[in-house]
Design a protein around this motif. Structure first.
Motif, PDB file in Angstrom:
ATOM      1  N   GLY A 161       0.882  -1.204   0.025  1.00  0.00           N
ATOM      2  CA  GLY A 161       0.029   0.086  -0.006  1.00  0.00           C
ATOM      3  C   GLY A 161       0.989   1.140   0.042  1.00  0.00           C
ATOM      4  N   ARG A 162       0.380   2.448  -0.357  1.00  0.00           N
ATOM      5  CA  ARG A 162       1.063   3.550  -0.421  1.00  0.00           C
ATOM      6  C   ARG A 162       1.651   4.354   0.682  1.00  0.00           C
ATOM      7  NH1 ARG A 162       1.331   3.956  -5.696  1.00  0.00           N
ATOM      8  NH2 ARG A 162      -0.366   3.978  -7.160  1.00  0.00           N
ATOM      9  N   LEU A 163       0.971   3.758   1.900  1.00  0.00           N
ATOM     10  CA  LEU A 163       1.271   4.186   3.203  1.00  0.00           C
ATOM     11  C   LEU A 163       2.130   3.460   4.084  1.00  0.00           C
ATOM     12  CD1 LEU A 163      -2.336   5.320   4.615  1.00  0.00           C
ATOM     13  CD2 LEU A 163      -0.567   6.791   3.629  1.00  0.00           C
ATOM     14  N   ALA A 164       2.370   2.110   3.447  1.00  0.00           N
ATOM     15  CA  ALA A 164       3.285   1.076   4.220  1.00  0.00           C
ATOM     16  C   ALA A 164       4.457   1.690   4.723  1.00  0.00           C
ATOM     17  CB  ALA A 164       3.282  -0.105   3.556  1.00  0.00           C
ATOM     18  N   GLN A 165       5.257   2.116   3.790  1.00  0.00           N
ATOM     19  CA  GLN A 165       6.824   2.616   4.055  1.00  0.00           C
ATOM     20  C   GLN A 165       6.682   3.953   5.002  1.00  0.00           C
ATOM     21  OE1 GLN A 165       9.902   1.590   3.282  1.00  0.00           O
ATOM     22  NE2 GLN A 165       8.728  -0.254   2.041  1.00  0.00           N
ATOM     23  N   CYS A 166       5.749   4.936   4.739  1.00  0.00           N
ATOM     24  CA  CYS A 166       5.673   6.370   5.540  1.00  0.00           C
ATOM     25  C   CYS A 166       5.245   5.917   6.943  1.00  0.00           C
ATOM     26  CB  CYS A 166       5.171   7.337   4.889  1.00  0.00           C
ATOM     27  SG  CYS A 166       3.163   7.184   4.795  1.00  0.00           S
ATOM     28  N   THR A 167       4.237   5.009   7.089  1.00  0.00           N
ATOM     29  CA  THR A 167       3.691   4.427   8.294  1.00  0.00           C
ATOM     30  C   THR A 167       4.975   4.039   9.287  1.00  0.00           C
ATOM     31  OG1 THR A 167       1.591   4.068   7.549  1.00  0.00           O
ATOM     32  CG2 THR A 167       2.172   3.249   9.547  1.00  0.00           C
ATOM     33  N   ALA A 168       5.888   3.118   8.628  1.00  0.00           N
ATOM     34  CA  ALA A 168       6.726   2.575   9.257  1.00  0.00           C
ATOM     35  C   ALA A 168       8.027   3.673  10.015  1.00  0.00           C
ATOM     36  CB  ALA A 168       7.493   1.631   8.583  1.00  0.00           C
ATOM     37  N   THR A 169       8.102   4.674   9.180  1.00  0.00           N
ATOM     38  CA  THR A 169       8.970   5.683   9.810  1.00  0.00           C
ATOM     39  C   THR A 169       8.499   7.085  10.091  1.00  0.00           C
ATOM     40  OG1 THR A 169       8.936   6.541   7.169  1.00  0.00           O
ATOM     41  CG2 THR A 169      10.844   4.997   7.827  1.00  0.00           C
ATOM     42  N   ASN A 170       6.943   6.932  10.425  1.00  0.00           N
ATOM     43  CA  ASN A 170       6.396   7.995  10.963  1.00  0.00           C
ATOM     44  C   ASN A 170       6.539   9.457  10.133  1.00  0.00           C
ATOM     45  OD1 ASN A 170       4.580   9.399  12.592  1.00  0.00           O
ATOM     46  ND2 ASN A 170       6.185  10.286  13.879  1.00  0.00           N
ATOM     47  N   THR A 171       6.578   9.163   8.886  1.00  0.00           N
ATOM     48  CA  THR A 171       6.686  10.400   7.939  1.00  0.00           C
ATOM     49  C   THR A 171       5.656  10.535   6.806  1.00  0.00           C
ATOM     50  OG1 THR A 171       7.879   9.091   6.308  1.00  0.00           O
ATOM     51  CG2 THR A 171       9.382  10.141   8.081  1.00  0.00           C
ATOM     52  N   CYS A 172       4.500  10.009   6.950  1.00  0.00           N
ATOM     53  CA  CYS A 172       3.306  10.073   6.069  1.00  0.00           C
ATOM     54  C   CYS A 172       2.855  11.603   6.011  1.00  0.00           C
ATOM     55  CB  CYS A 172       2.155   9.218   6.389  1.00  0.00           C
ATOM     56  SG  CYS A 172       2.454   7.690   6.430  1.00  0.00           S
ATOM     57  N   PRO A 173       2.731  11.977   4.898  1.00  0.00           N
ATOM     58  CA  PRO A 173       2.150  13.415   4.294  1.00  0.00           C
ATOM     59  C   PRO A 173       0.718  13.448   4.313  1.00  0.00           C
ATOM     60  CG  PRO A 173       2.638  12.363   2.405  1.00  0.00           C
ATOM     61  CD  PRO A 173       2.999  11.466   3.505  1.00  0.00           C
ATOM     62  N   LYS A 174       0.165  14.651   4.491  1.00  0.00           N
ATOM     63  CA  LYS A 174      -1.240  15.036   4.300  1.00  0.00           C
ATOM     64  C   LYS A 174      -1.360  14.997   2.728  1.00  0.00           C
ATOM     65  CE  LYS A 174      -2.940  15.598   8.497  1.00  0.00           C
ATOM     66  NZ  LYS A 174      -1.670  15.541   9.201  1.00  0.00           N
ATOM     67  N   VAL A 175      -2.515  14.341   2.214  1.00  0.00           N
ATOM     68  CA  VAL A 175      -2.538  14.010   0.617  1.00  0.00           C
ATOM     69  C   VAL A 175      -3.959  14.449   0.241  1.00  0.00           C
ATOM     70  CG1 VAL A 175      -2.101  12.595  -1.312  1.00  0.00           C
ATOM     71  CG2 VAL A 175      -0.780  12.172   0.916  1.00  0.00           C
ATOM     72  N   PHE A 176      -3.801  15.034  -0.902  1.00  0.00           N
ATOM     73  CA  PHE A 176      -5.106  15.385  -1.579  1.00  0.00           C
ATOM     74  C   PHE A 176      -4.936  14.809  -3.084  1.00  0.00           C
ATOM     75  CE2 PHE A 176      -6.975  19.537   0.175  1.00  0.00           C
ATOM     76  CZ  PHE A 176      -7.188  18.812   1.292  1.00  0.00           C
ATOM     77  N   GLU A 177      -5.816  13.486  -3.345  1.00  0.00           N
ATOM     78  CA  GLU A 177      -5.872  13.170  -4.886  1.00  0.00           C
ATOM     79  C   GLU A 177      -6.934  13.473  -5.438  1.00  0.00           C
ATOM     80  OE1 GLU A 177      -3.643  11.078  -6.180  1.00  0.00           O
ATOM     81  OE2 GLU A 177      -2.256  10.059  -4.910  1.00  0.00           O
ATOM     82  N   ILE A 178      -6.589  14.561  -6.491  1.00  0.00           N
ATOM     83  CA  ILE A 178      -7.506  15.125  -7.310  1.00  0.00           C
ATOM     84  C   ILE A 178      -7.640  14.557  -8.646  1.00  0.00           C
ATOM     85  CG2 ILE A 178      -8.665  17.122  -7.963  1.00  0.00           C
ATOM     86  CD1 ILE A 178      -6.952  18.454  -5.642  1.00  0.00           C
ATOM     87  N   ASN A 179      -8.710  14.073  -9.180  1.00  0.00           N
ATOM     88  CA  ASN A 179      -8.700  13.619 -10.620  1.00  0.00           C
ATOM     89  C   ASN A 179      -9.681  14.064 -11.344  1.00  0.00           C
ATOM     90  OD1 ASN A 179      -6.534  11.386 -10.792  1.00  0.00           O
ATOM     91  ND2 ASN A 179      -7.119  10.983  -8.849  1.00  0.00           N
ATOM     92  N   SER A 180      -9.752  14.252 -12.645  1.00  0.00           N
ATOM     93  CA  SER A 180     -10.825  14.578 -13.768  1.00  0.00           C
ATOM     94  C   SER A 180     -11.620  13.374 -14.085  1.00  0.00           C
ATOM     95  CB  SER A 180     -10.109  15.149 -14.902  1.00  0.00           C
ATOM     96  OG  SER A 180      -9.412  14.368 -15.900  1.00  0.00           O
ATOM     97  N   ALA A 181     -12.534  13.473 -14.557  1.00  0.00           N
ATOM     98  CA  ALA A 181     -13.397  12.352 -15.193  1.00  0.00           C
ATOM     99  C   ALA A 181     -12.612  11.507 -16.015  1.00  0.00           C
ATOM    100  CB  ALA A 181     -14.709  12.973 -15.471  1.00  0.00           C
ATOM    101  N   ASN A 182     -11.839  12.145 -16.827  1.00  0.00           N
ATOM    102  CA  ASN A 182     -10.820  11.338 -17.623  1.00  0.00           C
ATOM    103  C   ASN A 182     -10.011  10.198 -17.111  1.00  0.00           C
ATOM    104  OD1 ASN A 182      -8.159  11.430 -19.352  1.00  0.00           O
ATOM    105  ND2 ASN A 182      -9.701  11.563 -20.726  1.00  0.00           N
ATOM    106  N   GLU A 183      -9.597  10.732 -15.890  1.00  0.00           N
ATOM    107  CA  GLU A 183      -8.706   9.531 -15.076  1.00  0.00           C
ATOM    108  C   GLU A 183      -9.557   8.572 -14.810  1.00  0.00           C
ATOM    109  OE1 GLU A 183      -6.605  12.014 -16.133  1.00  0.00           O
ATOM    110  OE2 GLU A 183      -7.722  13.123 -14.708  1.00  0.00           O
ATOM    111  N   TYR A 184     -10.816   8.608 -14.360  1.00  0.00           N
ATOM    112  CA  TYR A 184     -11.885   7.380 -14.197  1.00  0.00           C
ATOM    113  C   TYR A 184     -12.175   6.712 -15.560  1.00  0.00           C
ATOM    114  CZ  TYR A 184     -12.396   8.721  -9.326  1.00  0.00           C
ATOM    115  OH  TYR A 184     -12.272   9.230  -7.826  1.00  0.00           O
ATOM    116  N   TRP A 185     -12.090   7.303 -16.583  1.00  0.00           N
ATOM    117  CA  TRP A 185     -12.673   6.577 -17.826  1.00  0.00           C
ATOM    118  C   TRP A 185     -11.352   5.956 -18.471  1.00  0.00           C
ATOM    119  CZ3 TRP A 185     -17.181   5.509 -20.203  1.00  0.00           C
ATOM    120  CH2 TRP A 185     -18.267   5.932 -19.739  1.00  0.00           C
ATOM    121  N   VAL A 186     -10.074   6.575 -18.182  1.00  0.00           N
ATOM    122  CA  VAL A 186      -9.014   6.058 -19.011  1.00  0.00           C
ATOM    123  C   VAL A 186      -7.855   5.794 -18.173  1.00  0.00           C
ATOM    124  CG1 VAL A 186      -9.829   7.600 -21.097  1.00  0.00           C
ATOM    125  CG2 VAL A 186      -7.958   8.409 -19.699  1.00  0.00           C
TER     126      VAL A 186
END
Length: 682
Positions: free
Chosen positions: A392-417
């Protein structure tokens, strides 16, 4: 030597030994920073609020990596890279900084834009068109980021990026076998020219030999066609980096799909691009000077760090997190506090592999069979039932306590293609709860970027001009407040199975794409508009096996018989506009149907995916026009009756989004102004 001199000598020697010991234990760092030009002030002396004027610094940074460090050892082929006298692997990269002349008047925050193929794209934030090297006051635009006091920085990370036009790039070493001989291996080129004049094709890597029987070139007109092998007599190597069709002067067929499998040589250690960003930000944030005494231009200033990425670099940041590069290599300190990813989907970038081609990206009809859409897709640690892997994307940063705050923003195109729904589901398409540090947003009905609403390009309909940047600005400030003040951000806004806003894509056996049924989606039958439901499906591809991460022993030739992951798109309303996500005024108060998908026109692979484009399909103006054309969508007149009522509807919706912290006040006024100045029902 007198007693005092002896004491001074001993102290000096002790300090030298300490410095030497520190350098011995340092695993990765920027060892030298070189500012080659400084423009102070820049932007013709323009000042920004209480922050004042800015200056521009350009130069190079030189880094070293200890290949034995556990984190650096994750970089494919770093163990086979040449080393300096200290046993370190070296690299160098372009750097570019825009900072307040008086740092004390800035906000002490770093805005790191991860460049796209070497290019800077921050202009959208500033409502400017400053390009790769903004100089004039006009090129600063409204100066959104400068008025707020951010320091902005860029660094080269993509070794395939060209240095022309002020692009940023990075120099990394070529890997060699331990005996010094060249490394060879399989490489693959997906070749499509949307013109009828191109006669040669440049390979990403040199061919290991020019024996044509050890390579294969195929062609097909459409994605669903069977690929036909082009006889060796009908193509040739021009040299070890170029191929062409025969007889010489024969152009590649317009929009036909060519694929070239061959044995390449001399892979670069491309994954160093991850370490380069890690070390650059760590240097700017934590160092006072480099190993040669050159000062850090931001020394003792940066308190918070943010990244912004658009498209290709957003996929880079996905892998940056997965591989654990958000912890610096020396002290495991957090590198980035906040990440705003725009249009990265659930994909990675395929940078940390042998014979990497990070400039590639897969869509419905583009760059299939590259190692981009591979598990893990989501942030939580999951077990993939198709591979048995747990990640998972969080596995490594959880182990080192370095996880950032993240906004994953996508257009409709990313869902379709690009199968973006896999960001917030498990691999079977089941909704996942939001991680504590991540939020997800769909910009409803938007294509990949802002399209030209007056142009069709290669597509059948006019492109989609929905502009997501107002929402990106508001969300970036919400991210800042989440990081710096702990202010809870806006809730995620994406299609979900649990809210019945998701429509699952159906894989097509033997096909590289899937379908979204029209009835399930709710798509209206619009005269003159083709709907075939084409959507990207993420298949489990076989790249062979190797005892070392990132070394591909084969490239798949197709997806026949391969299992797939479950992905979905947003349902639409009776107009064909998406119901899930952040519905900006052009979608919520529409004068057209806007989509994230589009289809290619005749002579360009007709009815196949039109890559990153969407569509804008205008409503009829009057009821009479609608009825006579057979359009099921209400006309503009039936919806709003008068221009004033249309403007009022835009105003109310924009103000609603502002209350939800999804638009800023200035952008609300821009929407209202645009509605007032429009010709809608005038």
């Amino acid at each position: 030597m007198n007693r005092i001199g002896l004491q001074q000598f001993v102290v000096h020697s002790f300090l030298v030994l300490l410095l030497f010991a520190a350098n011995l234990t340092a695993q990765a760092r920027i060892v030298r920073i070189e500012i080659t030009s400084r423009q102070s002030p820049t932007f013709e002396g323009k000042t920004f609020g209480q922050v004042g004027a800015y200056e521009k610094l350009r130069g190079k940074a030189y880094g070293e990596l200890d290949p034995a460090s556990p984190q650096n050892a994750l970089i494919t082929d770093i163990a086979l890279a040449p080393r300096n006298a200290r046993g370190m692997v070296e690299y160098s990269m372009d750097i570019y900084i825009l900072k307040p002349i008086n740092l004390s008047q800035g906000n002490h925050k770093l805005f790191l834009e991860i460049n796209n193929r070497g290019g800077k794209l921050f202009g959208g934030f500033n409502n400017s068109s400053g390009g790769n090297d903004p100089i004039t006051a006009a090129q600063a635009g409204e100066g959104f980021l400068m008025n707020l006091g951010y320091t902005m920085a860029w660094n080269g990370w993509d070794p395939s990026a060209s240095s022309v036009n002020n692009n940023l790039t990075i120099s990394v070493p070529i890997a060699r076998n331990k005996d010094g001989s060249m490394i060879t291996g399989p490489s693959y080129e997906y070749i499509v020219y949307d013109n009828a004049t191109s006669e040669t094709y440049a390979l990403a890597y040199p061919a290991a030999n020019l024996t044509k029987t050890q390579a294969m070139l195929t062609v097909r007109e459409h994605l669903q066609d069977s690929a036909k092998i082009i006889p060796a007599s009908d193509w040739e190597y021009v040299n070890d980096r170029t191929i062409r069709l025969l007889p010489a002067g024969t152009p590649f067929r317009q929009s036909a799909i060519y694929e070239f499998h061959y044995t390449a040589r001399d892979p670069i250690v491309a994954g160093i691009g991850f370490a380069a960003t890690r070390d650059f930000v760590s240097f700017l944030r934590y160092a006072t000077a480099d190993d040669f005494g050159n000062p850090n231009p931001l020394a003792d200033d940066i308190r918070y760090t943010f990244s912004y990425s658009l498209s290709q670099p957003a996929r880079y940041v996905n892998d940056f997190q997965t591989l654990g590069f958000n912890a610096d290599d020396e002290q495991k300190r957090r590198v980035l506090d906040g990440i705003e990813n725009w249009m990265g989907g659930g994909s990675g970038i395929g940078l940390n592999i042998r014979f990497a081609q990070p400039s590639r990206t897969e869509r419905n009809r583009q760059n299939h069979l590259y190692p981009e859409g591979v598990f893990p897709f989501a942030y939580p640690v999951l077990t993939d039932p198709l591979t048995g892997k747990t990640a998972g994307r969080l596995a490594q940063c959880t182990a080192t306590n370095t996880c950032p705050k993240v906004f994953e923003i996508n257009s409709a195109n990313e869902y379709w293609v690009k199968a973006a729904s896999l960001l917030h589901t498990d691999t079977k398409g089941n909704d996942l709860p939001d991680p504590d540090n991540v939020r997800f947003y769909l910009i409803s009905g938007a294509q990949h970027g802002t399209g030209n609403g007056n142009s069709r390009g290669l597509c059948q309909q006019f492109q989609n001009p929905t502009n997501a940047e107002p929402a990106l600005r508001a969300l970036f400030l919400a991210l800042d407040e989440w990081v710096t003040r702990g202010t809870v951000p806006p809730d995620s806004e994406v299609p979900r199975q649990s809210t019945s806003t998701a429509v699952v894509a159906i894989p097509q056996p033997g096909s590289q794409t899937g379908l979204v049924p029209q009835d399930a989606l709710g798509w209206p039958t619009i005269p003159g508009v083709v709907y075939n439901g084409l959507v990207t499906t993420r298949y489990l591809l076989d790249f062979g096996s190797s005892t070392q991460q990132g070394i591909l022993t084969t490239f798949p030739h197709d997806v026949a018989g391969r299992p797939s992951y479950v992905n979905f798109v947003s349902k639409v309303d009776k107009d064909g506009n998406e119901v899930a996500g952040i519905r900006l005024p052009p979608v919520a108060v529409p004068t057209a149907t806007t989509t994230g998908w589009a289809l290619r026109s005749a002579n360009f692979g007709e009815n196949e995916g039109c890559e990153g484009a969407g569509q804008s399909i205008p409503f009829k103006v009057t009821q009479a026009e609608r009825v006579s054309s057979g359009d099921p969508r209400l006309s503009v007149q039936e919806r709003y009756h008068t221009h004033t009522k249309y403007v009022d509807a835009v105003r109310k919706w924009a103000q609603t989004l502002q209350k939800q912290r999804l638009l800023l006040a200035a952008d609300v006024q821009q929407y209202i102004k645009a509605a007032e100045e429009s010709n809608v029902l005038k």
